[in-house]
Design an enzyme around this catalytic site. Structure first.
Site, mmCIF file in Angstrom:
data_model
loop_
_atom_site.group_PDB
_atom_site.id
_atom_site.type_symbol
_atom_site.label_atom_id
_atom_site.label_comp_id
_atom_site.label_asym_id
_atom_site.label_seq_id
_atom_site.Cartn_x
_atom_site.Cartn_y
_atom_site.Cartn_z
ATOM 1 N N GLY A 196 0.838 -1.184 0.000
ATOM 2 C CA GLY A 196 0.000 0.000 0.000
ATOM 3 C C GLY A 196 0.873 1.233 0.000
ATOM 4 N N GLY A 249 -1.820 3.312 6.107
ATOM 5 C CA GLY A 249 -1.993 2.749 7.436
ATOM 6 C C GLY A 249 -1.490 1.319 7.543
ATOM 7 N N GLY A 275 5.511 1.421 -0.618
ATOM 8 C CA GLY A 275 4.657 1.642 -1.767
ATOM 9 C C GLY A 275 5.234 2.550 -2.831
ATOM 10 C CE LYS A 323 -5.064 6.035 6.843
ATOM 11 N NZ LYS A 323 -4.197 7.161 6.589
ATOM 12 C CG ASP A 328 -11.190 5.546 11.343
ATOM 13 O OD1 ASP A 328 -10.772 4.808 10.418
ATOM 14 O OD2 ASP A 328 -10.441 6.310 11.981
ATOM 15 N N GLY A 331 40.912 -0.428 -25.735
ATOM 16 C CA GLY A 331 41.459 0.812 -25.195
ATOM 17 C C GLY A 331 40.620 1.988 -25.657
ATOM 18 N N GLY A 382 41.559 6.668 -29.891
ATOM 19 C CA GLY A 382 42.811 7.416 -30.027
ATOM 20 C C GLY A 382 43.964 6.825 -29.236
ATOM 21 C CB SER A 437 43.300 1.263 -35.741
ATOM 22 O OG SER A 437 41.967 1.083 -35.333
ATOM 23 C CB SER A 444 35.688 -3.929 -26.651
ATOM 24 O OG SER A 444 37.085 -3.902 -26.731
#
Lengths: 300, 634
Positions: free
Chosen positions: B31, B36, B113, B166, B168, B468, B471, B475, B542
């Site tokens: 709830g 309550g 909740g 509730k 009441d 890595g 840059g 490669s 990667s």
């Protein structure tokens, strides 16, 4: 149709947890405090691995201030179980003669129990340690997991615990990290007593009422278990029929006056007096959230 | 009600005898913060007389400090736990509470909740037999009520109490109660919820909690406690379903005893029963049901036992023992619902560790079919699942496992996913059914294998994985290494990041999800090329350990050589050969590694090149030297 009783279900769950730990960790250990929860945990371990003895040692982190009856009981149990019993006492604490009288309960507990436990886990390289804590003992424990992860420094981070779904426990950890495992998490104090009664599990005689020498201090009855206990001027130990609801270091453990000298009588008294068991432990009164702080520092 | 003090005082042994046979019910309360809920649980604890005097004294002290109920005792303080939470005045996790009556012991999972804590609610619900859904009579059915109901239906809770609290504050109005019941029923139909009970409550005043009280004479249903003491426990239902026991641990103390330990997930078992072991499919009969207390004539769902079989068949942890007539299914591809439980999102293609019963396997979400909005129940397309996201997905495993659909058996159909790097539990899922596809695609057997192809080329095929920052020089170094290998007569192929993104992977961008898929495809292509007998070089940023780990796992032992081209960010940014860092710094390029996307450096690469301190030639020589050292080239 047969239905399992609540104790049968709790038993099955605890056994399942112990077997998971043995199957998935490298070097488990069972923390043995000699109290009634430890007695139940040990009994369940016996059931989980029968007909073989439990495939791990027992570790008692000793403070040198336990009741004499506890030491006798401990040594006898380990012998009967056919299990290795490792006893660790913080050597630095011994060197500085740390004790509850001179240093107070906070320092004594921190040095001898919290630090002592960390030392022992490091020394033997245990990666999983069974503990007998229950969720009903104290409010902050209600949220602790069955498998509680500790960093390599043994710290507990309440924000970073793993969710536990169904009966699946994730036991993976990095090198140096360890798990505290609480197979009795879902047991209540009444469950523990009822199970001890039904299964006839041996417990330390101090739980039963008997005439014992005590002095009254700050409203607590402290047993004069040996001659290391310094008496105040004019203080004379008196014989009273008392028993203990919880066991620890004798100078820190309050007795209650009682006539309960059988298990049903103990359970009856517990159900009728309605005072929660940790009240007898002096360490809890330090501050409201003290258990939680202790836990983060590595106390169980 | 509660513990009959007279009986305790007068006949404790009789009392203990009676309480020995109590059952156990686990339930969850859900709830909103103000419904309550904590007050209700506090009252259940209070009324079952399990509060101790010192606890009561502590609450009275706390009530003065934190209480919200003025002079009245604040029951909520009984159940709010951790210090940090208490200061915020809210519960933020799953907490377990205990109480018992003459009929049952209860374990209550109390969960918050808030939207961000879907994971906690699913966790608490996973072990519950029943749920109490709190509704504030003044506010009726809220978005939150719908969300909680959806989660209960997802986790398969069979019995739901809608506690309209509730009362009441709405003058105990029957009309208001009926209105909420009608509204809820209409909504619950969509979810397929069946067993619902509606109870009008005042947790604060106590009406219909334990006793009916006198404010709502128009209500004739059970009180909340009356309901909880009689509702069906899940294990009773499971006894009538086929036998399943996931094997936890093999107990072999000596040669004459070989016991398979486990907790019976469903059904019953007797000595003499024919069983089948999955996934292997081997069969045998039960010889004994061993326990410490003596052999059993029969064991039922929920018991932890040790089974001994008539035949010596190979069984290990992770296998599932089934009744021979209705065994568990086996498969390696599934449709599943997945609830994501971690800040790091679920990325399709990333391998996770799956724990299902006692089986642990590698698992990958191959596709998210759709994500479900927990508030509207609408379906939407998704490329990843964030914390508290719920998706219907296809799941692919590294090997077949034994399972049942989750709705038939939570223990053999519910699983968790674990991140292989952090070891966190990151997801929880429920298997729907096996995808037949997995059973219809068989690997084609070929006669010429990798080794034969390598021998024909005079080399050992291997994958050199350069990783890595952009840059860093991946490669450039890879290119120089390939030249040297080629000059030495080796057969090579260089897969370069930029080139692959122009072709094979041109449909992928740079989000984390796309990066994972990018690397998955490259790793698969590299594997085929290694299988073709080539020395393959890959030059990709990667950035994530998980994907590099996946690529490593695709290869055989020793075939994957991870080369960390370690150039400090400042140096790479200074070089900035393609002008990308400048663009990223200007905010024109999103998800750029090193700037606003993480690079997870390798922990234990085969070769660690301090590239800023080496010339291209020196770096290439270091790679060649490693290959010689490992006797991969002559």
């Amino acid at each position: 149709m047969t239905s399992l009783t609540h104790l049968q279900k709790l038993e099955a769950e605890s056994i399942h947890i112990m077997r998971e730990v043995v199957a998935e960790t490298e070097n488990p250990v069972m923390l043995y405090s000699v109290g009634k929860d430890s007695a139940v945990m040990l009994h369940l371990a016996r059931k989980a691995f029968a007909p073989a003895p439990p495939p791990f040692p027992l570790l008692h982190v000793d403070t040198r201030w336990k009741f004499r009856a506890m030491y006798a009981f401990r040594d006898n149990m380990a012998r009967e179980m056919g299990m290795d019993l490792l006893v660790h006492i913080n050597p630095e604490g011994v060197e500085k003669d740390i004790n509850p009288f001179t240093h107070g309960s906070a320092i004594h507990t921190d040095v001898m129990k919290t630090e002592g436990l960390k030392q022992a886990l490091n020394e033997y390289g245990f990666d999983a340690a069974f503990g007998g804590a229950r969720r009903d003992e104290e409010k902050s424990r209600a949220k602790e997991r069955m498998f509680s992860f500790r960093t390599a420094q043994h710290r507990w981070d309440p924000k970073n615990q793993r969710p536990e779904l169904w009966r699946l426990y994730n036991t993976r950890k990095h090198k140096g990290e360890s798990i505290r495992v609480f197979p009795l998490s879902n047991w209540t104090e009444l469950d523990i007593w009822q199970y001890i009664y039904l299964q006839e599990i041996p417990i330390v005689p101090l739980y039963y009422a008997a005439e014992r020498p005590v002095v009254e201090r700050d409203g607590a009855l402290i047993m004069v278990d040996d001659d290391r206990m310094p008496l105040e001027p004019g203080e004379v130990p008196m014989m009273r029929k008392v028993r203990f609801r919880t066991l620890g270091c004798y100078p820190l453990t309050g007795a209650i006056e009682s006539e309960a000298d059988t298990l049903p009588a103990i359970i009856q008294e517990m159900l009728l007096t309605r005072t929660s068991e940790r009240q007898g432990r002096v360490i809890d009164h330090d501050s409201a959230a003290s258990m939680e702080k202790k836990k983060q520092e590595g106390y169980f | 009600m509660a513990h009959a003090s007279d009986m305790i005082a007068g006949d404790i042994e009789g009392y203990l005898k009676a309480h020995e046979h109590k059952g156990l019910l686990r339930f969850i309360t859900c709830g909103s913060v103000d419904d309550g809920k904590s007050t209700l649980i506090g009252r259940l604890l209070f009324e079952s007389k399990l509060l101790f005097e010192d606890q009561l004294a502590a609450i009275e002290a706390d009530s003065k400090k934190y209480g919200t109920q003025g002079e009245e005792m604040d029951f909520a303080l009984l159940v709010d736990g951790l210090a940090a939470e208490r200061e915020q005045g809210i519960t933020i996790d799953v907490a377990y509470r205990f109480f018992s009556t003459d009929k049952r012991k209860f374990i209550v999972a109390d969960t918050p909740g808030h939207e961000q804590y879907t994971r906690n609610m699913v966790t608490g619900a996973s072990t519950a037999d029943a749920a109490i859904l709190m509704v504030d009579a003044r506010h009726g059915i809220l978005t939150q009520t719908r969300r909680h109901s959806f989660l209960m239906s997802l986790i398969g809770i069979r019995h739901i109490v809608v506690a309209i609290n509730k009362m009441d504050l709405v003058d105990y109005s029957k009309a208001r109660f009926d209105q909420i019941v009608d509204e809820y029923r209409a909504f619950a139909k969509q979810l397929g919820l069946e067993d619902m009970t509606f109870i009008p409550l005042s947790a604060l005043k106590g009406d219909n909690v334990i006793e009916h009280g006198h404010h709502m004479p128009w209500y004739h249903g059970p009180t909340l406690m009356g309901y909880l003491e009689t509702v069906e426990v899940d294990e009773e239902r499971l006894q009538h379903t086929p036998f399943r026991m996931p094997v936890q641990w093999v107990n072999r103390p000596h040669l004459d005893f070989r016991g398979f330990t486990g907790l019976i997930a469903s059904g019953t078992v007797k000595p003499g029963d024919a069983i089948r072991v999955q996934p292997s499919g081997k069969t045998s009969h039960i010889k004994r049901i061993f326990t410490y207390d003596g052999d059993l004539e029969q064991a039922i769902a929920g018991q932890s036992v040790t089974l001994l079989l008539e035949d010596e068949i190979d069984i290990s942890r992770g296998d599932v023992i089934s009744g021979v007539d209705a065994p568990a299914e086996t498969a390696d591809q599934f449709e599943t619902t997945l609830v994501w439980m971690h800040d790091q999102p679920l990325l399709p293609g990333r391998p996770y560790l799956m724990k299902l019963g006692t089986q642990s396997v590698s698992a990958t979400v191959s596709q998210i079919k759709y994500q479900v909005n927990v508030n509207t129940l609408e379906h939407a397309a998704a490329r990843q699942l964030d914390l508290n996201g719920i998706g219907v997905c296809t799941l692919s495993l590294s090997k077949p496992v034994a399972f049942d659909p989750y709705q038939e058996n939570a223990d053999t159909g519910g699983y968790i996913l674990i991140d292989r790097m952090t070891n966190n539990t990151v997801g929880a899922g429920m298997l729907h059914f096996a995808l037949r596809r997995s059973q219809n695609i068989h690997m084609q057997h070929v006669d010429i294998d990798k080794q034969a192809r390598g021998i024909a080329k005079g080399q050992k095929p291997v994958l050199l994985w350069f990783t890595g920052l952009s840059g860093a020089g991946k490669s450039t170094i890879a290119n120089r290494v390939e030249k040297k290998l080629h000059a030495a007569g080796q057969h090579t192929y260089l897969l370069d990041g930029d080139n692959v993104r122009h072709g094979l992977n041109r449909d992928l961008g740079f989000t984390d999800a796309d990066r994972v898929e990018n690397i998955r495809r490259v790793a698969e292509v590299a594997r085929l090329m290694v299988d073709a007998g080539l020395i393959v070089l890959t030059a990709f940023i990667s950035p994530f350990r998980s994907e590099r780990r996946m690529a490593r796992d695709l290869m055989e032992e020793g075939e994957f050589i991870e080369i960390f081209v370690d150039t400090p960010l400042e140096v790479a940014e200074e070089r900035d050969p393609k002008g990308l860092y400048k663009k990223a710094r200007r905010g024109e390029l999103k998800n750029f590694t090193g700037i606003d996307s993480a690079y997870e450096a390798p922990e234990d690469p085969e070769l660690h090149l301090q590239a800023a301190k080496l010339s291209t030639e020196e770096a290439a020589d270091a790679v060649i030297a490693l290959l010689r050292e490992r006797q991969l080239i002559g």
